[in-house]
Design a protein around this motif. Structure first.
Motif, PDB file in Angstrom:
ATOM      1  N   ALA A 163      49.934 133.001  78.440  1.00  0.00           N
ATOM      2  CA  ALA A 163      50.226 132.987  79.869  1.00  0.00           C
ATOM      3  C   ALA A 163      49.478 134.075  80.627  1.00  0.00           C
ATOM      4  N   SER A 164      49.486 135.317  80.149  1.00  0.00           N
ATOM      5  CA  SER A 164      48.883 136.388  80.947  1.00  0.00           C
ATOM      6  C   SER A 164      48.136 137.334  80.038  1.00  0.00           C
ATOM      7  N   LYS A 165      47.372 138.203  80.659  1.00  0.00           N
ATOM      8  CA  LYS A 165      46.705 139.238  79.863  1.00  0.00           C
ATOM      9  C   LYS A 165      47.793 140.023  79.135  1.00  0.00           C
ATOM     10  N   ALA A 166      47.635 140.155  77.833  1.00  0.00           N
ATOM     11  CA  ALA A 166      48.678 140.801  77.057  1.00  0.00           C
ATOM     12  C   ALA A 166      48.788 142.272  77.452  1.00  0.00           C
ATOM     13  N   GLN A 167      50.002 142.721  77.613  1.00  0.00           N
ATOM     14  CA  GLN A 167      50.202 144.111  77.990  1.00  0.00           C
ATOM     15  C   GLN A 167      50.491 144.935  76.767  1.00  0.00           C
ATOM     16  N   GLU A 173      47.419 140.596  94.237  1.00  0.00           N
ATOM     17  CA  GLU A 173      48.316 141.703  93.907  1.00  0.00           C
ATOM     18  C   GLU A 173      47.755 142.516  92.748  1.00  0.00           C
ATOM     19  N   ALA A 174      47.741 143.816  92.924  1.00  0.00           N
ATOM     20  CA  ALA A 174      47.058 144.642  91.929  1.00  0.00           C
ATOM     21  C   ALA A 174      47.945 145.070  90.767  1.00  0.00           C
ATOM     22  N   ASP A 175      49.239 145.153  90.964  1.00  0.00           N
ATOM     23  CA  ASP A 175      50.024 145.871  89.967  1.00  0.00           C
ATOM     24  C   ASP A 175      50.874 144.965  89.095  1.00  0.00           C
ATOM     25  N   VAL A 176      50.675 144.981  87.821  1.00  0.00           N
ATOM     26  CA  VAL A 176      51.601 144.283  86.929  1.00  0.00           C
ATOM     27  C   VAL A 176      52.189 145.268  85.928  1.00  0.00           C
ATOM     28  N   SER A 177      52.420 146.473  86.402  1.00  0.00           N
ATOM     29  CA  SER A 177      52.937 147.472  85.458  1.00  0.00           C
ATOM     30  C   SER A 177      54.385 147.202  85.114  1.00  0.00           C
ATOM     31  N   GLY A 178      54.890 147.883  84.120  1.00  0.00           N
ATOM     32  CA  GLY A 178      56.231 147.634  83.638  1.00  0.00           C
ATOM     33  C   GLY A 178      57.297 148.170  84.575  1.00  0.00           C
ATOM     34  N   ILE A 179      58.436 147.462  84.597  1.00  0.00           N
ATOM     35  CA  ILE A 179      59.612 147.984  85.304  1.00  0.00           C
ATOM     36  C   ILE A 179      60.617 148.342  84.222  1.00  0.00           C
ATOM     37  N   TYR A 180      60.653 149.625  83.877  1.00  0.00           N
ATOM     38  CA  TYR A 180      61.532 150.042  82.787  1.00  0.00           C
ATOM     39  C   TYR A 180      62.889 150.436  83.337  1.00  0.00           C
ATOM     40  N   VAL A 181      63.924 149.803  82.820  1.00  0.00           N
ATOM     41  CA  VAL A 181      65.278 150.183  83.209  1.00  0.00           C
ATOM     42  C   VAL A 181      66.086 150.485  81.952  1.00  0.00           C
ATOM     43  N   LYS A 182      67.049 151.389  82.125  1.00  0.00           N
ATOM     44  CA  LYS A 182      67.914 151.732  81.004  1.00  0.00           C
ATOM     45  C   LYS A 182      68.997 150.668  80.844  1.00  0.00           C
ATOM     46  N   VAL A 183      69.360 150.398  79.603  1.00  0.00           N
ATOM     47  CA  VAL A 183      70.439 149.457  79.322  1.00  0.00           C
ATOM     48  C   VAL A 183      71.499 150.178  78.512  1.00  0.00           C
ATOM     49  N   SER A 184      72.716 150.222  79.037  1.00  0.00           N
ATOM     50  CA  SER A 184      73.798 150.834  78.265  1.00  0.00           C
ATOM     51  C   SER A 184      74.801 149.763  77.902  1.00  0.00           C
ATOM     52  N   PHE A 206      42.763 159.885  88.179  1.00  0.00           N
ATOM     53  CA  PHE A 206      43.747 158.912  87.692  1.00  0.00           C
ATOM     54  C   PHE A 206      43.421 157.518  88.209  1.00  0.00           C
ATOM     55  N   PRO A 207      43.854 156.470  87.493  1.00  0.00           N
ATOM     56  CA  PRO A 207      43.531 155.108  87.917  1.00  0.00           C
ATOM     57  C   PRO A 207      44.523 154.600  88.958  1.00  0.00           C
ATOM     58  N   SER A 208      44.014 153.944  89.979  1.00  0.00           N
ATOM     59  CA  SER A 208      44.891 153.416  91.014  1.00  0.00           C
ATOM     60  C   SER A 208      45.483 152.075  90.610  1.00  0.00           C
ATOM     61  N   ALA A 209      44.753 151.304  89.829  1.00  0.00           N
ATOM     62  CA  ALA A 209      45.236 149.981  89.434  1.00  0.00           C
ATOM     63  C   ALA A 209      44.892 149.754  87.963  1.00  0.00           C
ATOM     64  N   PRO A 210      45.597 150.415  87.069  1.00  0.00           N
ATOM     65  CA  PRO A 210      45.207 150.379  85.659  1.00  0.00           C
ATOM     66  C   PRO A 210      45.459 149.064  84.953  1.00  0.00           C
ATOM     67  N   PHE A 211      46.263 148.174  85.546  1.00  0.00           N
ATOM     68  CA  PHE A 211      46.646 146.988  84.789  1.00  0.00           C
ATOM     69  C   PHE A 211      45.905 145.733  85.186  1.00  0.00           C
ATOM     70  N   ILE A 212      44.959 145.851  86.093  1.00  0.00           N
ATOM     71  CA  ILE A 212      44.147 144.669  86.398  1.00  0.00           C
ATOM     72  C   ILE A 212      42.883 144.740  85.540  1.00  0.00           C
ATOM     73  N   PRO A 213      42.341 143.595  85.190  1.00  0.00           N
ATOM     74  CA  PRO A 213      41.211 143.600  84.260  1.00  0.00           C
ATOM     75  C   PRO A 213      39.913 144.151  84.845  1.00  0.00           C
ATOM     76  N   GLU A 214      39.643 143.884  86.116  1.00  0.00           N
ATOM     77  CA  GLU A 214      38.342 144.338  86.627  1.00  0.00           C
ATOM     78  C   GLU A 214      38.519 145.603  87.438  1.00  0.00           C
ATOM     79  N   ALA A 215      37.403 146.268  87.676  1.00  0.00           N
ATOM     80  CA  ALA A 215      37.423 147.486  88.488  1.00  0.00           C
ATOM     81  C   ALA A 215      37.709 147.145  89.936  1.00  0.00           C
ATOM     82  N   ASN A 216      38.577 147.933  90.554  1.00  0.00           N
ATOM     83  CA  ASN A 216      38.850 147.723  91.969  1.00  0.00           C
ATOM     84  C   ASN A 216      38.128 148.756  92.839  1.00  0.00           C
ATOM     85  N   VAL A 217      37.529 149.730  92.186  1.00  0.00           N
ATOM     86  CA  VAL A 217      36.815 150.778  92.917  1.00  0.00           C
ATOM     87  C   VAL A 217      35.503 151.070  92.202  1.00  0.00           C
TER      88      VAL A 217
END
Lengths: 188, 589
Positions: free
Chosen positions: A57-61, A86-97, B344-355
């Motif tokens: 489905a997506s680029k593996a993280q 959209e540029a950001d697909v970073s993780g959303i880390y939340v704690k689970v208790s 530091f990277p502004s958009a580290p999780f996209i495959p191509e360079a944004n800058v």
């Protein structure tokens, strides 16, 4: 090298990444780590199916790569890039208790596509069953109910709002147990 | 009996108080029994690089009169979510012991530890002379704990929470500093997410004439800054809050006047969400700036370059990759005193360079900034040629951390591994103490490192190498190595077991997603009783699998305290009977 080689016959038991008979590790397939369980190479049958679809489905993280601290990741909202995506697909880390468990866990909400996958992961992580969700009754049929704290500081039942809204408003999760859990969803 | 050459112990202690380096004091303590004793009673500071390397009781017995302790907890890779929650690093056992043994304790500095509110309350109750609390990358406490510190530490000078995770219950903890409290010198609350009671903060700043360092959190809007700065024109180090609201001419001119009043300002940071139009407000202080941290600001390159051109005396610059190669060219020509650069990277999780940020930016800086010693650089491409140029230009580098975002990326010009480039770095930069590798790398780079990097103290390896020879080169060649952290690299049993003795000369070794077998861990543990060999496995009991199965994560460190008692369920270690044991116990608070 030391004398251990002869005694232990390490060569025979030596394990390497990659196919037998090659020296080079397979670059991508062995390295990809599915962030929901932080595993590397060993996967159980359940995760294999999930894993295969996710890779497709997506680029593996990769967990923890590139090496950027959470504070920094959360502080910088990247702009839309020139192509307008959209540029950001970073993780959303939340704690689970979980009530009664001695320590908390952390999960990445972005690694799940919806509530079903999330609940499967939680059930597996804590070795519990969570009942079926219904809008009227909440979670019936088990001792446990998943709840979360939202941006306003209120404790909500998991599943009521659309998934995307959930991932952006959820601050942390708590698995309630017993009578407290049964009270939820009944005429609330 | 006393020889004419022996001094009374008080005189010895006084002489030792002039020795500041722990290594010098350690050497002095080995000379003879009376020197050992004099050092023991006069030692005032302790640095504990790994909180599990000795017990709190061990510390207080060895040094009964400490005034200052610095302790580090979790492994560095905890910063990147590789260490599961609940792993350990609890501060409470330390403060519980120290609260009894060190009533005159003044300073506590912690890094990557779990600090509870109870621990903070105990600090407030136990140390009447307490002055300095630094919690770097810590978690486990809330604003309630901070309230206890504010209310009870009458002589507090420093409260620095850099990048810790704080549970926010209320912004009112800051009003718990009593009206009579005036000793604050440094306050860093930049990690606190919610709003702090601003009038209380203003009053606090007003009544502390010695305040030199103030880092606000993101929740403080820019409108509040002018009044705050007017109350503290003596500031040397300042971190703004958010700067995103629409530029209003009144606010802007207030800001200009307020900054102009801070003649002693040397360090600036913060600038969250800053609108470029605000930047000229700080121009009046730029000439004096030695540190500028813009790594939370998404300012585009031309505005960044304009700002940096005003700062010819910069020694440290932290910035996002929006600066691009062109901005770094400006840095190279303007900032001739630059010692440290972090991009530091502004958009580290996209495959191509944004800058447009490539290896060229760093090459320019390495050419233009002759005092450059410390580099942290995230980018998407690099070449051996560029690394060689950097190495030849800057043999004075002491810290070099290069992160090419995509693992296994080769030299983009030749498609070859980057072995030769990093080899040039270690060959030319003989004083290199810290190195982080990335890109496509074979065992060859480790041969270079083992041969040349004789002063290297910390090495970070990811997605590199082919065989155990790589690890063997590091462990057998790097004489000064203290910390080694490796992930996703095919290093295994043979190198580890062959170099087992080396591990006792190091602080710690982390290996995750490598090729170390459980059997080797058990064997290593039996061979080296003064090492703690901890296997982290969140999936299963490793004892239920055959010995030749690979472990998920491995953390090895030397310790005087033996295996620890606070391991969570997913950490395994070997006990005396040589079978594995898992120690699951109640968490200390």
């Amino acid at each position: 090298m030391g004398s251990y080689d002869k005694d232990l016959n390490l060569e025979a038991t030596e394990l390497r990444l990659g196919l037998p008979g090659t020296d080079q590790p397979e670059p991508t397939t062995n390295i990809i780590i599915h962030s929901n369980n932080k595993r590397s190479i060993h996967q159980t049958k359940e995760e294999d199916q999930e894993g295969a679809s996710k890779v497709a489905a997506s680029k593996a993280q990769i967990v923890g790569w590139p090496p950027i601290r959470s504070f920094r990741k959360n502080s910088v909202q990247p702009k839309k890039d020139r192509a307008g995506t959209e540029a950001d697909v970073s993780g959303i880390y939340v704690k689970v208790s979980m009530d009664g468990a001695p320590y908390l866990r952390k999960i990445d909400l972005n690694s799940y596509k919806g509530y079903d996958q999330l609940l499967v992961a939680i059930q597996s992580m804590f070795r519990i069953t969570i009942g079926r969700y219904s809008e009227r009754e909440g979670y019936s049929g088990s001792e446990h109910a998943p709840t979360y704290e939202d941006k306003d500081g209120d404790w909500m039942l998991v599943g009521d709002v659309p998934w995307e809204m959930f991932t952006t408003t959820c601050k942390r999760l708590r698995i309630m147990k017993g009578s407290e859990a049964r009270g939820l969803g009944c005429g609330v | 009996m006393a020889s004419p050459l022996s001094f009374p112990e008080e005189v010895l202690e006084h002489i030792f108080s002039y020795l500041t380096l722990p290594s010098d004091l350690n050497s002095a303590s080995l000379v003879c029994k009376s020197w050992y004793s004099a050092d023991r009673y006069s030692r005032r500071k302790a640095f504990i690089g790994n909180c599990y390397s000795l017990s709190p009781q061990g510390l207080v017995s060895r040094f009964p009169n400490l005034r200052s302790v610095e302790i580090k907890g979790k492994p560095h890779f905890a910063d990147f979510n590789l260490v599961p929650e609940g792993w350990g690093g609890y501060f409470f056992p330390w403060v519980r012991t120290m609260s009894v043994a060190y009533p005159w304790l003044e300073e506590i500095r912690l890094k990557r530890m779990v600090v509870s509110d109870e621990a903070l309350e105990l600090i407030g109750r136990s140390f009447p002379n307490f002055r300095v609390l630094v919690l770097a990358f810590c978690d486990g406490f809330s604003t309630d704990g901070l309230a206890a510190i504010a209310a009870n530490c009458r002589h507090l000078r420093e409260l620095d929470l850099r990048e810790s995770e704080v549970e926010d219950s209320s912004g009112h903890w800051i009003s718990r500093f009593p009206d009579s409290f005036t000793s604050l010198v440094s306050l860093n609350i930049s990690c606190i997410a919610s709003e702090v009671n601003f009038p209380a903060l203003e009053r606090l700043v007003s009544r502390c004439p010695n305040l030199r360092s103030l880092h606000l959190n993101r929740a403080v809007p820019i409108e509040h800054l002018p009044n705050l700065l007017r109350r503290a024109p003596q500031l040397v180090d300042f971190g703004t809050g958010t700067c995103s609201s629409e530029v209003h001419p009144d606010i802007y001119s207030n800001l200009v006047r307020a900054f102009a009043g801070c003649r002693g300002l040397r360090n600036l940071c913060g600038f969250w969400d800053v609108i470029p139009a605000y930047l000229p407000a700080v121009y009046s202080v730029c000439f004096g700036l030695t540190t500028l941290n813009l790594s939370y600001s998404t300012i585009p390159s031309p505005d960044l370059a304009n700002l940096i051109n005003q700062c010819p005396n910069l020694q440290r610059l932290w910035v996002l990759d929006y600066i691009e190669d062109s901005g770094l060219e400006a840095v190279a020509s303007t900032c001739k005193d630059l010692q440290e650069l972090r991009v530091f990277p502004s958009a580290p999780f996209i495959p191509e360079a944004n800058v447009q940020l490539t290896e060229q930016g760093l090459v320019h800086v390495s050419l233009g900034c002759k005092k450059l010693q410390s580099v942290l650089y995230f980018c998407r491409q690099f070449s051996n040629a560029a690394l060689v140029t950097i190495a030849q230009n800057r043999p004075n580098l002491t810290r070099f951390r290069l992160c090419i975002i995509e693992p296994h990326t080769p030299d983009y010009l030749t498609r070859e591994p980057l072995d030769m480039g990093f080899g040039a770095i270690v060959q030319h930069c003989r004083d290199l103490r810290r190195l982080s590798l990335s890109g496509l790398l074979t065992d060859r780079v480790f041969e270079y490192i083992g041969t040349y990097a004789k002063k290297l103290e910390m090495l970070s390896v990811a997605f590199a190498g082919h065989t155990d020879a790589g690890l063997h080169h590091i462990l057998s060649g790097c004489d000064r190595l203290r910390k080694l952290e490796i992930r996703d690299s095919p290093f295994g049993d043979r190198a580890l077991l062959t170099n087992a003795a080396k591990l006792e000369t190091m602080r710690s070794l982390w290996m995750s997603s490598c090729s170390v077998s459980f059997g080797a861990c058990k064997l290593l543990s039996r061979m080296m009783p003064r090492l703690n060999v901890e296997v982290i496995d969140e999936n299963d009991d490793p004892c239920s699998r055959p010995d030749n199965c690979m472990v998920e994560k491995l953390y090895i460190y030397r310790s005087l305290a033996g295996p620890r008692f606070d391991m969570p369920g997913f950490v395994w270690t070997v006990n005396e009977e040589n079978s594995t044991m898992r120690s699951s116990s109640a968490l200390p608070s």
